[in-house]
Design an enzyme around this catalytic site. Structure first.
Site, short mmCIF file in Angstrom:
data_model
loop_
_atom_site.label_atom_id
_atom_site.label_comp_id
_atom_site.label_asym_id
_atom_site.label_seq_id
_atom_site.Cartn_x
_atom_site.Cartn_y
_atom_site.Cartn_z
N ARG A 95 -4.21 -9.89 6.38
CA ARG A 95 -5.38 -11.03 5.79
C ARG A 95 -3.94 -11.91 5.56
NH1 ARG A 95 -8.78 -8.65 1.18
NH2 ARG A 95 -9.40 -7.42 2.85
N PRO B 173 -1.29 -2.34 -1.41
CA PRO B 173 0.86 -2.16 -2.16
C PRO B 173 1.03 -2.28 -3.52
CG PRO B 173 0.83 -3.21 -0.28
CD PRO B 173 -0.85 -3.81 -0.33
N GLU B 174 0.74 -1.57 -4.56
CA GLU B 174 2.22 -1.99 -5.50
C GLU B 174 3.22 -1.01 -5.32
OE1 GLU B 174 -1.23 -1.77 -8.62
OE2 GLU B 174 -2.85 -2.28 -7.81
#
Length: 280
Positions: free
Chosen positions: A116, A2-3
């Site tokens: 992660r 996600p940016e």
DNA sequence: AGTACAGCCTGCCTGC
DNA sequence: TGCAGGCAGGCTGTAC
């Protein structure tokens, strides 16, 4: 990953479900090694400080989601590389890698899923001293007024770093990561290894314009769900900008524009994909 | 001060 | 077949 466009999409998706709602409880899986809270004194304090509070508003700053909570608390989330925020009805079976659940009134839940574990939760209390996150250190929002051409020119002309590295520096401009830095530089026809201060004025102007245009287009397309399929927006759906990617994850394939083979190099410990012919 | 880089994390892919 | 090793990249802390 996600940016800015992905976090913006998640924020917009979440707002109708969460703003004005009371947080009835917060629960975590029975994993003692949970990392998303490692910057907070204790899990129990985190829970009790949020029980019964109300979400006043939800905003985005860079890649952070900021929940303004009543009374006088701020809940900040970062999704890291693989984090998802999903709105679910209570009773829906838990997703794999579920890291936290924020229970709201009306049996609605915000679920923080993160394989992660690079994601983080922050809770700022009125008594918080030495808060580990300083959002004021972030650079300007690229879609905001403070990201002016004059500002951007100044930042570029005093940096000896490679332009891709600079674009990903959150202190220079906030919210751009690896996918969009590659895509922006392709669209502006600038080689990612160019030293920032060597850019000509017309290149800086084009880059400035391309940053805004690319991010706006990505938001319009509800973000990029890359081949790992990891990014999902707040309603659990995929984005659409992956169909518009020109270079990211296209190494070895022909450039859509000129047919040259897309190359990949490492810049600042990160992979950078670019067209060796189009990008000078 | 500005810059570079290791480290955190784990699923997936490649090569032996 | 199975396993080791590399890769993916968000950010922080440390070193030069």
């Amino acid at each position: 990953m996600p940016e800015l466009p992905e976090v913006e999409t998640i924020k917009n998706d979440l707002i109708p479900y969460v703003v004005g709602k009371t947080i009835t409880n917060v629960t975590f899986p029975p994993d003692p090694k949970i990392r998303i809270l490692r910057r907070f004194p204790s899990q129990n304090k985190f829970i009790t400080e949020l029980q019964g509070t109300k979400i006043k508003s939800l905003q985005r700053r860079a890649k952070y989601l900021i929940f303004d909570i009543q009374p006088s608390r701020t809940l900040i989330m970062h999704l890291g590389m693989s984090g998802q925020l999903l709105i679910r009805k209570a009773g829906v079976p838990p997703e794999p890698y579920l890291q936290a659940i924020f229970h709201l009134e009306n049996a609605t839940e915000i679920r923080f899923v993160d394989p992660r574990k690079f994601g983080e939760l922050f809770l700022k209390l009125p008594s918080s001293k030495d808060f580990p996150l300083n959002l004021s250190r972030l650079g300007p929002e690229p879609l905001g007024e403070s990201f002016s051409l004059i500002y951007f020119t100044t930042v570029i002309q005093k940096s000896r770093r490679k332009i891709k590295t600079l674009l990903m520096d959150q202190k220079a401009v906030a919210g751009i990561g690896n996918i969009y830095s590659d895509e922006i530089l392709f669209r502006a026809k600038i080689h990612p290894e160019r030293i920032a201060f060597g850019l000509k004025e017309r290149e800086i102007e084009l880059l400035h314009r391309t940053i805004r245009k690319t991010l706006r287009e990505a938001i319009f397309n509800r973000g990029t769900t890359a081949s790992d399929g990891r990014y999902l927006n707040g309603t659990g759906r995929r984005g659409k900008f992956q169909t518009k990617l020109k270079v990211y994850q296209r190494q070895g394939e022909p450039c859509y524009r000129c047919g040259a083979i897309i190359r990949r190099v490492r810049i600042g410990g990160r992979s950078a994909s670019f067209c060796p012919q189009c990008q000078k």
